[in-house]
Design a protein around this motif. Sequence first.
Motif, PDB file in Angstrom:
ATOM      1  N   PHE A  57     -32.155  -3.656  28.210  1.00 19.80           N
ATOM      2  CA  PHE A  57     -33.596  -3.511  28.395  1.00 19.80           C
ATOM      3  C   PHE A  57     -34.325  -4.787  27.992  1.00 19.80           C
ATOM      4  CE2 PHE A  57     -32.546  -2.055  24.149  1.00 19.80           C
ATOM      5  CZ  PHE A  57     -33.493  -2.684  23.357  1.00 19.80           C
ATOM      6  N   GLY A  58     -35.477  -5.000  28.617  1.00 16.79           N
ATOM      7  CA  GLY A  58     -36.324  -6.139  28.314  1.00 16.79           C
ATOM      8  C   GLY A  58     -37.309  -6.356  29.448  1.00 16.79           C
ATOM      9  N   ASP A  59     -38.271  -7.247  29.246  1.00 19.39           N
ATOM     10  CA  ASP A  59     -39.264  -7.556  30.277  1.00 19.39           C
ATOM     11  C   ASP A  59     -38.662  -8.577  31.237  1.00 19.39           C
ATOM     12  OD1 ASP A  59     -41.449  -8.029  31.836  1.00 19.39           O
ATOM     13  OD2 ASP A  59     -42.670  -8.922  30.258  1.00 19.39           O
ATOM     14  N   LEU A  60     -38.098  -8.094  32.326  1.00 21.34           N
ATOM     15  CA  LEU A  60     -37.374  -8.957  33.250  1.00 21.34           C
ATOM     16  C   LEU A  60     -38.290  -9.694  34.220  1.00 21.34           C
ATOM     17  CD1 LEU A  60     -34.337  -6.674  34.089  1.00 21.34           C
ATOM     18  CD2 LEU A  60     -34.371  -8.694  32.625  1.00 21.34           C
ATOM     19  N   ASP A  61     -39.413  -9.092  34.595  1.00 28.55           N
ATOM     20  CA  ASP A  61     -40.290  -9.693  35.594  1.00 28.55           C
ATOM     21  C   ASP A  61     -41.557 -10.302  35.006  1.00 28.55           C
ATOM     22  OD1 ASP A  61     -41.414  -7.302  34.874  1.00 28.55           O
ATOM     23  OD2 ASP A  61     -41.449  -6.439  36.884  1.00 28.55           O
ATOM     24  N   GLY A  62     -41.651 -10.361  33.678  1.00 35.09           N
ATOM     25  CA  GLY A  62     -42.756 -11.044  33.023  1.00 35.09           C
ATOM     26  C   GLY A  62     -44.098 -10.362  33.115  1.00 35.09           C
ATOM     27  N   ASP A  63     -44.111  -9.039  33.309  1.00 36.57           N
ATOM     28  CA  ASP A  63     -45.385  -8.332  33.427  1.00 36.57           C
ATOM     29  C   ASP A  63     -45.781  -7.593  32.160  1.00 36.57           C
ATOM     30  OD1 ASP A  63     -43.560  -6.277  33.486  1.00 36.57           O
ATOM     31  OD2 ASP A  63     -44.344  -5.334  35.305  1.00 36.57           O
ATOM     32  N   ASP A 116     -34.907 -21.220  29.214  1.00 32.83           N
ATOM     33  CA  ASP A 116     -36.054 -21.471  30.087  1.00 32.83           C
ATOM     34  C   ASP A 116     -37.187 -20.476  29.899  1.00 32.83           C
ATOM     35  OD1 ASP A 116     -34.933 -19.228  31.212  1.00 32.83           O
ATOM     36  OD2 ASP A 116     -34.838 -20.028  33.257  1.00 32.83           O
ATOM     37  N   GLY A 117     -37.064 -19.584  28.901  1.00 35.16           N
ATOM     38  CA  GLY A 117     -38.168 -18.708  28.536  1.00 35.16           C
ATOM     39  C   GLY A 117     -38.152 -17.331  29.157  1.00 35.16           C
ATOM     40  N   ASP A 118     -37.178 -17.012  30.022  1.00 34.28           N
ATOM     41  CA  ASP A 118     -37.081 -15.658  30.562  1.00 34.28           C
ATOM     42  C   ASP A 118     -35.750 -15.039  30.170  1.00 34.28           C
ATOM     43  OD1 ASP A 118     -35.176 -16.750  32.403  1.00 34.28           O
ATOM     44  OD2 ASP A 118     -36.800 -17.266  33.774  1.00 34.28           O
ATOM     45  N   LEU A 119     -35.605 -13.767  30.473  1.00 32.19           N
ATOM     46  CA  LEU A 119     -34.416 -13.025  30.055  1.00 32.19           C
ATOM     47  C   LEU A 119     -33.338 -13.075  31.123  1.00 32.19           C
ATOM     48  CD1 LEU A 119     -35.991  -9.828  28.425  1.00 32.19           C
ATOM     49  CD2 LEU A 119     -35.024 -11.836  27.278  1.00 32.19           C
ATOM     50  N   ASN A 126     -32.123 -15.548  35.449  1.00 33.27           N
ATOM     51  CA  ASN A 126     -33.409 -15.026  35.922  1.00 33.27           C
ATOM     52  C   ASN A 126     -34.303 -16.166  36.400  1.00 33.27           C
ATOM     53  OD1 ASN A 126     -35.766 -13.525  36.269  1.00 33.27           O
ATOM     54  ND2 ASN A 126     -35.621 -12.518  34.269  1.00 33.27           N
ATOM     55  N   ASP A 127     -35.018 -15.943  37.517  1.00 33.24           N
ATOM     56  CA  ASP A 127     -35.991 -16.935  37.974  1.00 33.24           C
ATOM     57  C   ASP A 127     -37.362 -16.734  37.346  1.00 33.24           C
ATOM     58  OD1 ASP A 127     -37.009 -14.704  39.250  1.00 33.24           O
ATOM     59  OD2 ASP A 127     -36.969 -15.566  41.273  1.00 33.24           O
ATOM     60  N   GLY A 128     -37.468 -15.781  36.396  1.00 30.27           N
ATOM     61  CA  GLY A 128     -38.729 -15.479  35.727  1.00 30.27           C
ATOM     62  C   GLY A 128     -39.471 -14.313  36.340  1.00 30.27           C
ATOM     63  N   ARG A 129     -39.044 -13.871  37.523  1.00 32.76           N
ATOM     64  CA  ARG A 129     -39.712 -12.763  38.214  1.00 32.76           C
ATOM     65  C   ARG A 129     -38.771 -11.576  38.429  1.00 32.76           C
ATOM     66  NH1 ARG A 129     -41.060 -17.444  40.755  1.00 32.76           N
ATOM     67  NH2 ARG A 129     -39.580 -17.053  42.453  1.00 32.76           N
ATOM     68  N   GLY A 130     -37.619 -11.609  37.776  1.00 34.77           N
ATOM     69  CA  GLY A 130     -36.682 -10.505  37.896  1.00 34.77           C
ATOM     70  C   GLY A 130     -35.709 -10.632  39.039  1.00 34.77           C
TER      71      GLY A 130
END
Length: 370
Positions: free
Chosen positions: A44-50, A102-105, A121-125
Amino acid sequence: MKILVSFFLLLISLEIVAQNGPFNSRNGRLILSNTKERTASIGFGDLDGDGDIDVIAANGRHWPEQNRIFFNNGKGVFTVSQPLDITSETSYATELADLDGDGDLDVAVGNDQAPNMLYFNDGRGNFTRGSHFGKKYTPTRNLTLADLDQDGDIDILITNRGTENEICVNDGKGNFDQVIGFGNRTDSTIDVEVADMDGDNDLDLILANRDGQTNSVYLNEGNLDFSKRIDFGTGSDETRAVAIGDINQDGFPDIVTANIGEPNVIYFGNNQLDFSTSQVFDNSNDLTYSVSVADFNSDGAIDIIVANNRGFNGVYMNENNGTSWSKINIGRKGYNTYDIIAIDLNGDGKPDIVEANSDQVNLYHFNQMK
């Protein structure tokens, strides 16, 4: 006949209580999907940065299936999903962390007798399949992500049942070419947790072993030296998972064990690091496969949640600094729950519960405790 009818009605009432208590599953609406897959782990985690918590289901176990991402709509409902990869894998475990800095999961997946894989991850899931990590064809059962060498990036621990466990060291860019073994070469390790057990500000390893093998704490001596070992338990437990928390609020981390066919036990930490004081919190002989800890009723005490195979899962409420417990049944009796986690899905500040069920739908339960 009357006795049989009464017993059947009791089972029905227990099922109703489990679904409509303080952890409500809304009569089956709260499921990740209606597909019955062999799910063994939930990440679990914030995969899409929302800003909300998304979920990944690791599917397959011994037979290949696709792992799936479920995106949260902000209210704890998962109305969008996509496969993690077009490839099907024999997955037992998945964990999330920023592996390439790079700051994302990113996602690490542990597979049974198939290469363990990285997904970036490209930062948007959206995920790109990376390289494998660890030995290619091992019976991997779990992954733990942590900065073991304290160099600022996340390393990967692999637990392998019946063969050597592995630490895969991150070079800071998401490459894990350096691999170090830990534990014994014949350990049947199913789970490992990391925590500072001796108060020296580094991360130690706490191993759950099956097949009648001793459970152990491996102390971090620096430079990834885990040669100092402290055993806990009876020496022949069938332990499938461990969790760490200060259950009795004395300032020392305690070890909570999930055992198969025997009571589940807390081993209390102290300044001697001998874990000689213990407390049974679940005296059943259920087949317990997973355990997590969280403060479910916001009283400042750590509670325990267990996942059972073919029995009710349960939340054990800590009523007196770990000396007395009350159980709340959750889920559906007869499900094969391999993993269970506590995380706030709907943003109300209270930990909810997600089940990873094999050959059944994956349930989750909103925490409605006052």
